[in-house]
Design a protein around this motif. Structure first.
Motif, PDB file in Angstrom:
ATOM      1  N   ARG A 187      14.322   8.313   1.411  1.00  0.00           N
ATOM      2  CA  ARG A 187      13.971   8.733   2.766  1.00  0.00           C
ATOM      3  C   ARG A 187      13.211   7.637   3.512  1.00  0.00           C
ATOM      4  N   GLU A 188      12.378   6.881   2.813  1.00  0.00           N
ATOM      5  CA  GLU A 188      11.670   5.756   3.426  1.00  0.00           C
ATOM      6  C   GLU A 188      12.665   4.692   3.878  1.00  0.00           C
ATOM      7  N   TYR A 189      13.647   4.423   3.021  1.00  0.00           N
ATOM      8  CA  TYR A 189      14.683   3.445   3.357  1.00  0.00           C
ATOM      9  C   TYR A 189      15.452   3.881   4.602  1.00  0.00           C
ATOM     10  N   SER A 190      15.816   5.160   4.645  1.00  0.00           N
ATOM     11  CA  SER A 190      16.571   5.669   5.779  1.00  0.00           C
ATOM     12  C   SER A 190      15.778   5.563   7.077  1.00  0.00           C
ATOM     13  N   LEU A 191      14.482   5.873   7.023  1.00  0.00           N
ATOM     14  CA  LEU A 191      13.636   5.756   8.214  1.00  0.00           C
ATOM     15  C   LEU A 191      13.529   4.306   8.660  1.00  0.00           C
ATOM     16  N   LEU A 192      13.296   3.397   7.719  1.00  0.00           N
ATOM     17  CA  LEU A 192      13.181   1.986   8.082  1.00  0.00           C
ATOM     18  C   LEU A 192      14.489   1.471   8.672  1.00  0.00           C
ATOM     19  N   GLU A 193      15.606   1.873   8.108  1.00  0.00           N
ATOM     20  CA  GLU A 193      16.907   1.450   8.643  1.00  0.00           C
ATOM     21  C   GLU A 193      17.063   1.927  10.084  1.00  0.00           C
ATOM     22  N   TYR A 194      16.688   3.169  10.344  1.00  0.00           N
ATOM     23  CA  TYR A 194      16.806   3.707  11.705  1.00  0.00           C
ATOM     24  C   TYR A 194      15.903   2.953  12.674  1.00  0.00           C
ATOM     25  N   LEU A 195      14.687   2.651  12.249  1.00  0.00           N
ATOM     26  CA  LEU A 195      13.769   1.892  13.099  1.00  0.00           C
ATOM     27  C   LEU A 195      14.291   0.481  13.356  1.00  0.00           C
ATOM     28  N   MET A 196      14.858  -0.145  12.323  1.00  0.00           N
ATOM     29  CA  MET A 196      15.378  -1.500  12.486  1.00  0.00           C
ATOM     30  C   MET A 196      16.629  -1.512  13.362  1.00  0.00           C
ATOM     31  N   GLN A 197      17.463  -0.482  13.235  1.00  0.00           N
ATOM     32  CA  GLN A 197      18.646  -0.396  14.091  1.00  0.00           C
ATOM     33  C   GLN A 197      18.235  -0.260  15.561  1.00  0.00           C
ATOM     34  N   THR A 238       6.326  20.076  12.821  1.00  0.00           N
ATOM     35  CA  THR A 238       5.917  19.722  11.471  1.00  0.00           C
ATOM     36  C   THR A 238       5.450  18.275  11.411  1.00  0.00           C
ATOM     37  N   ASN A 239       4.587  17.974  10.460  1.00  0.00           N
ATOM     38  CA  ASN A 239       4.059  16.603  10.348  1.00  0.00           C
ATOM     39  C   ASN A 239       4.838  15.779   9.343  1.00  0.00           C
ATOM     40  N   VAL A 240       6.055  16.225   8.961  1.00  0.00           N
ATOM     41  CA  VAL A 240       6.821  15.517   7.940  1.00  0.00           C
ATOM     42  C   VAL A 240       7.133  14.088   8.385  1.00  0.00           C
ATOM     43  N   VAL A 241       7.361  13.880   9.686  1.00  0.00           N
ATOM     44  CA  VAL A 241       7.641  12.526  10.180  1.00  0.00           C
ATOM     45  C   VAL A 241       6.402  11.656  10.057  1.00  0.00           C
ATOM     46  N   ASP A 242       5.252  12.190  10.452  1.00  0.00           N
ATOM     47  CA  ASP A 242       4.008  11.421  10.360  1.00  0.00           C
ATOM     48  C   ASP A 242       3.714  11.005   8.924  1.00  0.00           C
ATOM     49  N   VAL A 243       3.949  11.919   8.003  1.00  0.00           N
ATOM     50  CA  VAL A 243       3.706  11.621   6.585  1.00  0.00           C
ATOM     51  C   VAL A 243       4.642  10.510   6.111  1.00  0.00           C
ATOM     52  N   LEU A 244       5.913  10.599   6.496  1.00  0.00           N
ATOM     53  CA  LEU A 244       6.882   9.587   6.066  1.00  0.00           C
ATOM     54  C   LEU A 244       6.567   8.226   6.688  1.00  0.00           C
ATOM     55  N   VAL A 245       6.178   8.205   7.958  1.00  0.00           N
ATOM     56  CA  VAL A 245       5.806   6.943   8.607  1.00  0.00           C
ATOM     57  C   VAL A 245       4.590   6.339   7.921  1.00  0.00           C
ATOM     58  N   HIS A 246       3.632   7.167   7.565  1.00  0.00           N
ATOM     59  CA  HIS A 246       2.436   6.668   6.873  1.00  0.00           C
ATOM     60  C   HIS A 246       2.815   6.021   5.544  1.00  0.00           C
ATOM     61  N   ARG A 247       3.697   6.666   4.786  1.00  0.00           N
ATOM     62  CA  ARG A 247       4.142   6.103   3.510  1.00  0.00           C
ATOM     63  C   ARG A 247       4.863   4.781   3.715  1.00  0.00           C
ATOM     64  N   ARG A 297       4.555   2.679   6.274  1.00  0.00           N
ATOM     65  CA  ARG A 297       3.599   1.658   6.697  1.00  0.00           C
ATOM     66  C   ARG A 297       2.841   1.078   5.504  1.00  0.00           C
ATOM     67  N   SER A 298       2.522   1.930   4.552  1.00  0.00           N
ATOM     68  CA  SER A 298       1.756   1.457   3.396  1.00  0.00           C
ATOM     69  C   SER A 298       2.527   0.425   2.593  1.00  0.00           C
ATOM     70  N   LYS A 299       3.857   0.431   2.723  1.00  0.00           N
ATOM     71  CA  LYS A 299       4.678  -0.520   1.983  1.00  0.00           C
ATOM     72  C   LYS A 299       5.113  -1.711   2.829  1.00  0.00           C
ATOM     73  N   VAL A 300       5.379  -1.474   4.116  1.00  0.00           N
ATOM     74  CA  VAL A 300       5.908  -2.525   4.986  1.00  0.00           C
ATOM     75  C   VAL A 300       4.811  -3.331   5.660  1.00  0.00           C
ATOM     76  N   ASP A 301       3.693  -2.688   6.014  1.00  0.00           N
ATOM     77  CA  ASP A 301       2.675  -3.337   6.843  1.00  0.00           C
ATOM     78  C   ASP A 301       1.340  -3.609   6.141  1.00  0.00           C
ATOM     79  N   ARG A 302       0.995  -2.805   5.178  1.00  0.00           N
ATOM     80  CA  ARG A 302      -0.380  -2.830   4.658  1.00  0.00           C
ATOM     81  C   ARG A 302      -0.826  -4.202   4.192  1.00  0.00           C
ATOM     82  N   ASP A 303       0.015  -4.940   3.497  1.00  0.00           N
ATOM     83  CA  ASP A 303      -0.387  -6.223   2.907  1.00  0.00           C
ATOM     84  C   ASP A 303      -0.062  -7.426   3.799  1.00  0.00           C
ATOM     85  N   PHE A 304       0.220  -7.166   5.075  1.00  0.00           N
ATOM     86  CA  PHE A 304       0.590  -8.258   5.976  1.00  0.00           C
ATOM     87  C   PHE A 304      -0.281  -8.217   7.228  1.00  0.00           C
TER      88      PHE A 304
END
Length: 224
Positions: free
Chosen positions: A154-164, A188-197, A199-206
């Motif tokens: 699901r994280e991959y799918s969200l990132l793909e959609y954002l990149m597209q 529902t906050n399901v989108v917020d939770v997924l975006v937070h997850r 971000r923790s992988k794509v942005d946190r260490d950069f």
């Protein structure tokens, strides 16, 4: 990405739907042309996969009706009809590509991705890039600054959609429609939770953050 698959052969439908879902597509499947036309008229899809020999109205007539409504969603015909005349008829009706049965799923996926990329004004490359972030759609790998990033489906799918849609704001409702294959309550906050997850992988260490919140609207992926 969201796809409508119109196919009355249950075995083929299960095979393709499983493969697309595993490739992070949200898939709606219908068995007849009349129901497909209704869904296309009321829904939003990144691509359509349509068989020709369908109950209700056949695939060629379905495509003609879709194009008559000025729907420009990319269409891939998937059919056992392999004669040149059949292919010509399909392209004249308005399809963008034509794949005959039997087929390999990997070829179907590659053609589908190419159609979607072209429809969004991008090249047919299956590699997406935003800044130092790179996604290989076929290998299903993500790297940032050369570093591998492991994502759940699901994280991959969200990132793909954002990149597209890089540089464009996408709303929570748009994310729900394109990342999930069914509708959640928009509150529902399901989108917020997924975006937070994510971000923790794509942005946190950069130092440079790519995923930005547009308060009251949604999210955007861009190099600030």
């Amino acid at each position: 990405m969201r796809v409508l698959f119109v196919e009355d052969d249950r075995e083929i439908a299960r095979f393709v739907e499983k493969g697309l879902t595993e490739s992070s597509f949200a898939v709606d499947h219908v068995c007849d042309g009349i129901e497909a036309y209704r869904m296309i008229s009321t829904g939003s899809y990144d691509a359509l996969i349509i068989d020709i020999m369908l109950p209700g109205i056949d695939g060629i007539e379905l495509i003609r009706r879709i194009r008559a409504k000025n729907v420009d969603t990319p269409i891939l015909i998937l059919s056992a009809k392999s004669a040149l005349d059949d292919k010509i008829e399909g392209f004249k009706a308005g399809t963008d590509d034509y794949l005959t049965k039997p087929f390999s799923f990997s070829e179907l996926l590659m053609r589908l991705l190419a159609l979607i990329r072209r429809s969004k004004g991008s090249s047919a490359s299956t590699v997406l890039r935003v800044g130092d972030l790179q996604m290989d759609l076929l290998a299903r790998t993500v790297k940032r600054a050369g570093r591998d990033i492991e994502l759940q489906p699901r994280e991959y799918s969200l990132l793909e959609y954002l990149m597209q849609n890089a540089g464009n704001v996408v709303t929570k409702t748009m994310i729900l429609e394109h990342v999930w294959d069914y509708h959640f309550d928009p509150q529902t906050n399901v989108v917020d939770v997924l975006v937070h997850r994510l971000r923790s992988k794509v942005d946190r260490d950069f130092d440079t953050k790519l995923i930005h919140t547009i308060r009251g609207v949604g999210y955007v992926l861009k190099v600030a």
